[in-house]
Design a protein around this motif. Sequence first.
Motif, PDB file in Angstrom:
ATOM      1  N   LEU A  15       4.313  -1.143   6.008  1.00 41.11           N
ATOM      2  CA  LEU A  15       2.922  -1.265   6.474  1.00 41.11           C
ATOM      3  C   LEU A  15       1.983  -0.578   5.487  1.00 41.11           C
ATOM      4  O   LEU A  15       0.933  -1.110   5.125  1.00 41.11           O
ATOM      5  N   THR A  16       2.381   0.620   5.055  1.00 41.97           N
ATOM      6  CA  THR A  16       1.528   1.388   4.142  1.00 41.97           C
ATOM      7  C   THR A  16       1.365   0.650   2.823  1.00 41.97           C
ATOM      8  O   THR A  16       0.234   0.486   2.331  1.00 41.97           O
ATOM      9  N   THR A  17       2.470   0.177   2.244  1.00 37.54           N
ATOM     10  CA  THR A  17       2.362  -0.537   0.966  1.00 37.54           C
ATOM     11  C   THR A  17       1.452  -1.753   1.118  1.00 37.54           C
ATOM     12  O   THR A  17       0.559  -1.990   0.297  1.00 37.54           O
ATOM     13  N   ALA A  18       1.686  -2.519   2.184  1.00 35.47           N
ATOM     14  CA  ALA A  18       0.919  -3.752   2.379  1.00 35.47           C
ATOM     15  C   ALA A  18      -0.577  -3.433   2.521  1.00 35.47           C
ATOM     16  O   ALA A  18      -1.430  -4.079   1.898  1.00 35.47           O
ATOM     17  N   LEU A  19      -0.897  -2.425   3.332  1.00 39.55           N
ATOM     18  CA  LEU A  19      -2.303  -2.101   3.570  1.00 39.55           C
ATOM     19  C   LEU A  19      -2.986  -1.554   2.321  1.00 39.55           C
ATOM     20  O   LEU A  19      -4.118  -1.931   2.009  1.00 39.55           O
ATOM     21  N   GLU A  20      -2.280  -0.681   1.608  1.00 40.24           N
ATOM     22  CA  GLU A  20      -2.903  -0.088   0.406  1.00 40.24           C
ATOM     23  C   GLU A  20      -3.205  -1.176  -0.623  1.00 40.24           C
ATOM     24  O   GLU A  20      -4.266  -1.161  -1.258  1.00 40.24           O
ATOM     25  N   ALA A  21      -2.275  -2.133  -0.779  1.00 35.68           N
ATOM     26  CA  ALA A  21      -2.501  -3.200  -1.772  1.00 35.68           C
ATOM     27  C   ALA A  21      -3.612  -4.144  -1.288  1.00 35.68           C
ATOM     28  O   ALA A  21      -4.484  -4.542  -2.068  1.00 35.68           O
ATOM     29  N   ALA A  22      -3.603  -4.461   0.012  1.00 35.25           N
ATOM     30  CA  ALA A  22      -4.587  -5.409   0.536  1.00 35.25           C
ATOM     31  C   ALA A  22      -5.992  -4.808   0.532  1.00 35.25           C
ATOM     32  O   ALA A  22      -6.974  -5.517   0.310  1.00 35.25           O
ATOM     33  N   GLU A  23      -6.073  -3.516   0.781  1.00 31.02           N
ATOM     34  CA  GLU A  23      -7.407  -2.891   0.872  1.00 31.02           C
ATOM     35  C   GLU A  23      -8.088  -2.736  -0.497  1.00 31.02           C
ATOM     36  O   GLU A  23      -9.258  -2.397  -0.566  1.00 31.02           O
ATOM     37  N   VAL A  24      -7.332  -2.950  -1.585  1.00 33.49           N
ATOM     38  CA  VAL A  24      -8.034  -3.016  -2.878  1.00 33.49           C
ATOM     39  C   VAL A  24      -8.155  -4.475  -3.333  1.00 33.49           C
ATOM     40  O   VAL A  24      -8.435  -4.756  -4.485  1.00 33.49           O
ATOM     41  N   GLY A  25      -7.899  -5.396  -2.396  1.00 32.04           N
ATOM     42  CA  GLY A  25      -8.246  -6.790  -2.652  1.00 32.04           C
ATOM     43  C   GLY A  25      -7.111  -7.745  -2.978  1.00 32.04           C
ATOM     44  O   GLY A  25      -7.354  -8.909  -3.266  1.00 32.04           O
ATOM     45  N   TYR A  26      -5.864  -7.262  -2.935  1.00 30.07           N
ATOM     46  CA  TYR A  26      -4.746  -8.154  -3.281  1.00 30.07           C
ATOM     47  C   TYR A  26      -4.130  -8.787  -2.038  1.00 30.07           C
ATOM     48  O   TYR A  26      -3.948  -8.110  -1.015  1.00 30.07           O
ATOM     49  N   GLU A  27      -3.771 -10.048  -2.155  1.00 27.86           N
ATOM     50  CA  GLU A  27      -3.128 -10.746  -1.050  1.00 27.86           C
ATOM     51  C   GLU A  27      -1.689 -10.239  -0.904  1.00 27.86           C
ATOM     52  O   GLU A  27      -0.985 -10.041  -1.893  1.00 27.86           O
ATOM     53  N   VAL A  28      -1.260 -10.026   0.361  1.00 26.12           N
ATOM     54  CA  VAL A  28       0.099  -9.523   0.614  1.00 26.12           C
ATOM     55  C   VAL A  28       0.759 -10.352   1.716  1.00 26.12           C
ATOM     56  O   VAL A  28       0.136 -10.640   2.742  1.00 26.12           O
ATOM     57  N   PHE A  29       2.024 -10.692   1.513  1.00 26.59           N
ATOM     58  CA  PHE A  29       2.835 -11.325   2.555  1.00 26.59           C
ATOM     59  C   PHE A  29       3.799 -10.247   3.062  1.00 26.59           C
ATOM     60  O   PHE A  29       4.573  -9.701   2.276  1.00 26.59           O
ATOM     61  N   LEU A  30       3.724  -9.944   4.346  1.00 23.03           N
ATOM     62  CA  LEU A  30       4.570  -8.890   4.920  1.00 23.03           C
ATOM     63  C   LEU A  30       5.651  -9.552   5.777  1.00 23.03           C
ATOM     64  O   LEU A  30       5.351 -10.235   6.765  1.00 23.03           O
ATOM     65  N   VAL A  31       6.905  -9.340   5.390  1.00 31.24           N
ATOM     66  CA  VAL A  31       8.024 -10.041   6.025  1.00 31.24           C
ATOM     67  C   VAL A  31       8.871  -9.038   6.809  1.00 31.24           C
ATOM     68  O   VAL A  31       9.411  -8.089   6.237  1.00 31.24           O
ATOM     69  N   GLU A  32       8.993  -9.241   8.118  1.00 30.46           N
ATOM     70  CA  GLU A  32       9.736  -8.308   8.982  1.00 30.46           C
ATOM     71  C   GLU A  32      10.775  -9.094   9.781  1.00 30.46           C
ATOM     72  O   GLU A  32      10.456 -10.111  10.389  1.00 30.46           O
ATOM     73  N   ASN A  68      -7.896  -6.920   8.227  1.00 27.55           N
ATOM     74  CA  ASN A  68      -7.725  -7.333   6.834  1.00 27.55           C
ATOM     75  C   ASN A  68      -7.153  -8.740   6.713  1.00 27.55           C
ATOM     76  O   ASN A  68      -6.000  -8.978   7.046  1.00 27.55           O
ATOM     77  N   LYS A  69      -7.980  -9.623   6.221  1.00 27.79           N
ATOM     78  CA  LYS A  69      -7.568 -11.039   6.120  1.00 27.79           C
ATOM     79  C   LYS A  69      -6.611 -11.259   4.950  1.00 27.79           C
ATOM     80  O   LYS A  69      -6.062 -12.344   4.792  1.00 27.79           O
ATOM     81  N   LYS A  70      -6.420 -10.254   4.120  1.00 28.80           N
ATOM     82  CA  LYS A  70      -5.584 -10.429   2.922  1.00 28.80           C
ATOM     83  C   LYS A  70      -4.094 -10.341   3.244  1.00 28.80           C
ATOM     84  O   LYS A  70      -3.251 -10.619   2.396  1.00 28.80           O
ATOM     85  N   ILE A  71      -3.756  -9.863   4.464  1.00 25.44           N
ATOM     86  CA  ILE A  71      -2.320  -9.703   4.793  1.00 25.44           C
ATOM     87  C   ILE A  71      -1.879 -10.795   5.743  1.00 25.44           C
ATOM     88  O   ILE A  71      -2.495 -11.018   6.790  1.00 25.44           O
ATOM     89  N   LYS A  72      -0.776 -11.429   5.392  1.00 30.25           N
ATOM     90  CA  LYS A  72      -0.196 -12.435   6.289  1.00 30.25           C
ATOM     91  C   LYS A  72       1.152 -11.871   6.742  1.00 30.25           C
ATOM     92  O   LYS A  72       1.999 -11.524   5.915  1.00 30.25           O
ATOM     93  N   VAL A  73       1.312 -11.766   8.069  1.00 27.65           N
ATOM     94  CA  VAL A  73       2.536 -11.160   8.615  1.00 27.65           C
ATOM     95  C   VAL A  73       3.497 -12.247   9.094  1.00 27.65           C
ATOM     96  O   VAL A  73       3.094 -13.162   9.816  1.00 27.65           O
ATOM     97  N   TYR A  74       4.756 -12.121   8.709  1.00 31.30           N
ATOM     98  CA  TYR A  74       5.807 -13.014   9.219  1.00 31.30           C
ATOM     99  C   TYR A  74       6.841 -12.151   9.931  1.00 31.30           C
ATOM    100  O   TYR A  74       7.580 -11.413   9.273  1.00 31.30           O
ATOM    101  N   THR A  75       6.896 -12.220  11.265  1.00 25.72           N
ATOM    102  CA  THR A  75       7.952 -11.498  11.979  1.00 25.72           C
ATOM    103  C   THR A  75       9.138 -12.434  12.187  1.00 25.72           C
ATOM    104  O   THR A  75       9.051 -13.634  11.919  1.00 25.72           O
ATOM    105  N   LEU A  76      10.247 -11.896  12.669  1.00 23.69           N
ATOM    106  CA  LEU A  76      11.497 -12.634  12.871  1.00 23.69           C
ATOM    107  C   LEU A  76      11.900 -13.368  11.588  1.00 23.69           C
ATOM    108  O   LEU A  76      12.486 -14.450  11.632  1.00 23.69           O
ATOM    109  N   SER A  77      11.545 -12.769  10.460  1.00 29.03           N
ATOM    110  CA  SER A  77      11.727 -13.451   9.170  1.00 29.03           C
ATOM    111  C   SER A  77      12.530 -12.611   8.187  1.00 29.03           C
ATOM    112  O   SER A  77      12.454 -11.383   8.199  1.00 29.03           O
ATOM    113  N   GLU A  78      13.261 -13.306   7.336  1.00 28.01           N
ATOM    114  CA  GLU A  78      14.049 -12.631   6.309  1.00 28.01           C
ATOM    115  C   GLU A  78      13.969 -13.388   5.003  1.00 28.01           C
ATOM    116  O   GLU A  78      13.758 -14.606   4.995  1.00 28.01           O
TER     117      GLU A  78
END
Length: 416
Positions: A15-32, A68-78
Amino acid sequence: MYPSSMVVGGGISGLTTALEAAEVGYEVFLVEKQASLGGRVSQLKHYFPKLCPPTCGLEINYRRLRDNKKIKVYTLSEVEEVSGEPGDYTVQIKTEPRYVNEDCGACGECASLCTTEIPNEFNFGMDRHKAAYLPHNMAFPLRYVMDKALTAEEREMLKKACPHNAVDFDMEETHFEIKVGAIVWATGWKPYDASRIDNLGFGRYQNIVTNMMLERLAAPNGPTKGEILRPSDNKPPESIAFAQCAGSRDENHLPYCSYICCMASLKHATYLRAQYPEAKIYIYYIDLRTPGRKYENFYAKLKADENIFFIKGKVAEVSEEEGTGNINLVAEDTISGEKMRNTVDMLVLATGMQPTAAQEPLNVQLDFDDQGFISNDFSKGGMFAAGCANKPADVVTSNQNATGMALKAIQTLVRR
Ligand SMILES: Cc1cc2nc3c(=O)[nH]c(=O)nc-3n(C[C@H](O)[C@H](O)[C@H](O)COP(=O)(O)OP(=O)(O)OC[C@H]3O[C@@H](n4cnc5c(N)ncnc54)[C@H](O)[C@@H]3O)c2cc1C
């Protein structure tokens, strides 16, 4: 060339990595891979040193995520496969069906009607929950899940009963591809399997639990609604022992120190003291590790409690007292080699953290150390490990490391 990154694992580090990268403007895909973000922190009653409930840390992150619209979350995903090189990775993702769509209002109607029950993995199997369930009360996304154990008739009934039309058993496993420039692995840890430590009796004697089970026993949303009761007879414990380094710093199990187990047991002593002002608490240790001023102060406060006994000795043998379910233990004084005996209502094994990747190998070319932690080779760039995927750590250290890895990922994208 792709200006976005992927974070694998949605615990506090991911969560921290994704948020820190997204909050400086980079798109992030978070896979859980679980149905909810939050990782192991969501299983804790409180976290040291401040002893706040996990809601405080997680909720702040969830709010940042929602904003933050820059983060796209995918749960139940690998991640199934990764190919390519720094700046240009192609990642194959698999998503399991939740059988509940985004219209879910988390009203709980499905769970109240459902009769099938399954073991509650969040509570380490200490109770059961409905097969239509919310992963836990801090779930993100706050959406129910339908387990495959539901019968055909129940599926039909739940689909009709849902007031939001959110239940959808036509959902299927999906496979898709994402292109990113950098990947951060934040796959975290699992509790070491205590049943492998033969001499400590876990799985043989009911009143021996692990430190993570104690977290769930103490948590208000746990199997005993927060009352710490011993498992065999639900009796409030009058005496509890902690066996530190259970399987840790031991060549036959985990040869390393997990960094947090001493602090976790000290924290557990605060849970017990809050519920049982007279209980006797025995902490058996090789040496207590409470690094830094805050942790040392935490330890000092507990040392002042005259019913907490710190005993320099390693628990070597356990047995069950006939008829009472009490636990007899024998500890060896690490200096004199002398044997010390005690009988307690309950024994807690302070087991360490094993990297998830050691038990569930990742199908990807990464460097691992001989215990399965992912090593960071910054000269290669492109893929990095954050938090407990990289080393055993507390939340503060995991977050610092995760912030650093957000920067490493961004540097890969900028340098391309
Ligand atoms: C008994 C105990 C008590 C503790 N108490 C405290 C405390 O009070 N204070 C404190 O600071 N620290 C405490 N800790 C340590 C704390 O739990 C860790 O620092 C924290 O969990 C690290 O977070 P993480 O995100 O790195 O890993 P995790 O919390 O393990 O999160 C990893 C995430 O990755 C997901 N994942 C795993 N594999 C995959 C995959 N292949 N694909 C997709 N997702 C995947 C997991 O489902 C999980 O959501 C305690 C530890 C123990 C053992």
